[in-house]
Design a protein around this motif. Structure first.
Motif, PDB file in Angstrom:
ATOM      1  N   PRO A  28       0.784  -1.462  -0.045  1.00  0.00           N
ATOM      2  CA  PRO A  28      -0.161   0.045  -0.165  1.00  0.00           C
ATOM      3  C   PRO A  28       0.378   1.192   0.108  1.00  0.00           C
ATOM      4  CG  PRO A  28      -1.063  -1.930   1.476  1.00  0.00           C
ATOM      5  CD  PRO A  28       0.607  -2.449   0.592  1.00  0.00           C
ATOM      6  N   ASP A  29       1.688   1.701   0.424  1.00  0.00           N
ATOM      7  CA  ASP A  29       2.726   2.424   0.584  1.00  0.00           C
ATOM      8  C   ASP A  29       4.111   2.569  -0.600  1.00  0.00           C
ATOM      9  OD1 ASP A  29       5.042  -0.261   1.951  1.00  0.00           O
ATOM     10  OD2 ASP A  29       4.827   1.233   3.687  1.00  0.00           O
ATOM     11  N   GLY A  30       3.850   1.341  -1.242  1.00  0.00           N
ATOM     12  CA  GLY A  30       4.966   1.253  -2.367  1.00  0.00           C
ATOM     13  C   GLY A  30       6.734   0.801  -1.709  1.00  0.00           C
ATOM     14  N   SER A  31       6.149   0.591   0.386  1.00  0.00           N
ATOM     15  CA  SER A  31       7.544  -0.237   0.059  1.00  0.00           C
ATOM     16  C   SER A  31       8.362  -1.546  -0.427  1.00  0.00           C
ATOM     17  CB  SER A  31       7.709   0.075   1.670  1.00  0.00           C
ATOM     18  OG  SER A  31       6.907  -0.947   2.115  1.00  0.00           O
ATOM     19  N   GLU A  32       8.719  -1.662  -0.336  1.00  0.00           N
ATOM     20  CA  GLU A  32       9.543  -3.106  -1.389  1.00  0.00           C
ATOM     21  C   GLU A  32       9.219  -4.342   0.151  1.00  0.00           C
ATOM     22  OE1 GLU A  32      13.731  -5.358  -2.810  1.00  0.00           O
ATOM     23  OE2 GLU A  32      14.159  -4.545  -1.204  1.00  0.00           O
ATOM     24  N   ASP A  33       8.118  -5.583  -0.578  1.00  0.00           N
ATOM     25  CA  ASP A  33       8.862  -6.525   1.021  1.00  0.00           C
ATOM     26  C   ASP A  33       8.902  -8.002   0.158  1.00  0.00           C
ATOM     27  OD1 ASP A  33       7.711  -8.423   1.702  1.00  0.00           O
ATOM     28  OD2 ASP A  33       5.518  -7.449   2.382  1.00  0.00           O
ATOM     29  N   GLU A  34      10.252  -8.274   0.150  1.00  0.00           N
ATOM     30  CA  GLU A  34      10.755  -9.707   0.320  1.00  0.00           C
ATOM     31  C   GLU A  34       9.513 -10.529   0.196  1.00  0.00           C
ATOM     32  OE1 GLU A  34      14.194 -12.843   1.938  1.00  0.00           O
ATOM     33  OE2 GLU A  34      13.684 -10.514   3.187  1.00  0.00           O
ATOM     34  N   THR A  35       8.673 -10.961   0.803  1.00  0.00           N
ATOM     35  CA  THR A  35       8.007 -11.947   0.640  1.00  0.00           C
ATOM     36  C   THR A  35       6.925 -11.824  -0.208  1.00  0.00           C
ATOM     37  OG1 THR A  35       6.219 -11.040   2.153  1.00  0.00           O
ATOM     38  CG2 THR A  35       7.878 -12.619   2.867  1.00  0.00           C
ATOM     39  N   LEU A  36       7.276 -10.825  -0.923  1.00  0.00           N
ATOM     40  CA  LEU A  36       5.912 -10.697  -2.519  1.00  0.00           C
ATOM     41  C   LEU A  36       6.483 -11.261  -3.919  1.00  0.00           C
ATOM     42  CD1 LEU A  36       4.749  -6.887  -1.996  1.00  0.00           C
ATOM     43  CD2 LEU A  36       3.548  -8.833  -1.903  1.00  0.00           C
ATOM     44  N   GLY A  37       8.340 -11.476  -3.861  1.00  0.00           N
ATOM     45  CA  GLY A  37       9.095 -11.738  -4.606  1.00  0.00           C
ATOM     46  C   GLY A  37       9.230 -13.273  -4.648  1.00  0.00           C
ATOM     47  N   ALA A  38       9.088 -13.753  -3.688  1.00  0.00           N
ATOM     48  CA  ALA A  38       9.790 -15.038  -3.118  1.00  0.00           C
ATOM     49  C   ALA A  38       8.363 -15.792  -3.387  1.00  0.00           C
ATOM     50  CB  ALA A  38      10.027 -15.108  -1.734  1.00  0.00           C
ATOM     51  N   THR A  39       7.217 -15.003  -3.244  1.00  0.00           N
ATOM     52  CA  THR A  39       5.696 -15.604  -3.042  1.00  0.00           C
ATOM     53  C   THR A  39       5.396 -15.938  -4.796  1.00  0.00           C
ATOM     54  OG1 THR A  39       4.893 -15.107  -1.323  1.00  0.00           O
ATOM     55  CG2 THR A  39       3.391 -15.434  -2.982  1.00  0.00           C
ATOM     56  N   PHE A  40       5.696 -14.894  -5.606  1.00  0.00           N
ATOM     57  CA  PHE A  40       5.459 -14.345  -6.985  1.00  0.00           C
ATOM     58  C   PHE A  40       6.424 -15.617  -7.994  1.00  0.00           C
ATOM     59  CE2 PHE A  40       6.964 -12.432 -11.267  1.00  0.00           C
ATOM     60  CZ  PHE A  40       5.732 -12.950 -11.908  1.00  0.00           C
ATOM     61  N   LEU A  41       7.666 -15.639  -7.806  1.00  0.00           N
ATOM     62  CA  LEU A  41       8.255 -16.769  -8.254  1.00  0.00           C
ATOM     63  C   LEU A  41       7.716 -18.444  -7.536  1.00  0.00           C
ATOM     64  CD1 LEU A  41      12.106 -15.505  -8.105  1.00  0.00           C
ATOM     65  CD2 LEU A  41      10.672 -15.387  -9.564  1.00  0.00           C
ATOM     66  N   SER A  42       7.508 -18.651  -6.857  1.00  0.00           N
ATOM     67  CA  SER A  42       7.325 -19.655  -6.340  1.00  0.00           C
ATOM     68  C   SER A  42       5.953 -20.050  -7.047  1.00  0.00           C
ATOM     69  CB  SER A  42       7.084 -19.058  -4.107  1.00  0.00           C
ATOM     70  OG  SER A  42       6.752 -20.691  -4.523  1.00  0.00           O
ATOM     71  N   ASP A  43       5.172 -19.054  -6.769  1.00  0.00           N
ATOM     72  CA  ASP A  43       3.370 -19.190  -7.589  1.00  0.00           C
ATOM     73  C   ASP A  43       4.034 -19.569  -9.049  1.00  0.00           C
ATOM     74  OD1 ASP A  43       2.694 -19.434  -5.132  1.00  0.00           O
ATOM     75  OD2 ASP A  43       1.403 -17.145  -5.648  1.00  0.00           O
ATOM     76  N   LEU A  44       5.274 -19.003  -9.908  1.00  0.00           N
ATOM     77  CA  LEU A  44       5.431 -19.039 -11.421  1.00  0.00           C
ATOM     78  C   LEU A  44       6.048 -19.829 -11.023  1.00  0.00           C
ATOM     79  CD1 LEU A  44       4.870 -17.456 -14.044  1.00  0.00           C
ATOM     80  CD2 LEU A  44       7.266 -16.169 -13.221  1.00  0.00           C
ATOM     81  N   LEU A  45       7.120 -20.421 -10.623  1.00  0.00           N
ATOM     82  CA  LEU A  45       8.201 -21.312 -10.642  1.00  0.00           C
ATOM     83  C   LEU A  45       7.854 -22.282 -10.168  1.00  0.00           C
ATOM     84  CD1 LEU A  45      11.016 -19.002 -12.174  1.00  0.00           C
ATOM     85  CD2 LEU A  45       9.112 -20.429 -13.592  1.00  0.00           C
TER      86      LEU A  45
END
Length: 97
Positions: A28-45
């Motif tokens: 919501p505030d535009g800051s980086e969240d490490e878990t978002l990237g890890a979840t994105f990759l795990s869901d994708l690959l």
């Protein structure tokens, strides 16, 4: 851009991929969240993903294929190296023939 290392069951790095800021800064505030990237990759690959830092500011150093992720010390360790009490120890050097 954020970099993520895929680790196997032995915590060995298999590959490192880049994830767009559009994914990692989708808070919501535009800051980086490490878990978002890890979840994105795990869901994708599939697999387990841990963020690494190209400039070495996250987890001790930039992860490379064959590195080991130590979750207790929260660092990536190059093959053959050790991190003991915060001191990096190089692997023994083989003598030249």
């Amino acid at each position: 851009m954020a970099h993520y290392a895929e680790i196997d069951a032995t915590s060995t790095v298999l590959r490192v991929l880049v994830v767009s800021n559009d994914v990692t800064h989708a808070t919501p505030d535009g800051s980086e969240d490490e878990t978002l990237g890890a979840t994105f990759l795990s869901d994708l690959l599939g697999g387990t993903w841990v963020q690494t830092s190209y400039n070495g500011t996250r987890r001790g150093r930039y992860a490379g294929i064959g590195y080991i992720y130590d979750p207790v010390q929260d660092v990536f360790i190059p093959p053959g190296w050790s991190l003991i009490d915060g001191v990096w120890t190089a692997p023994p050097v083989e003598p030249l023939p």
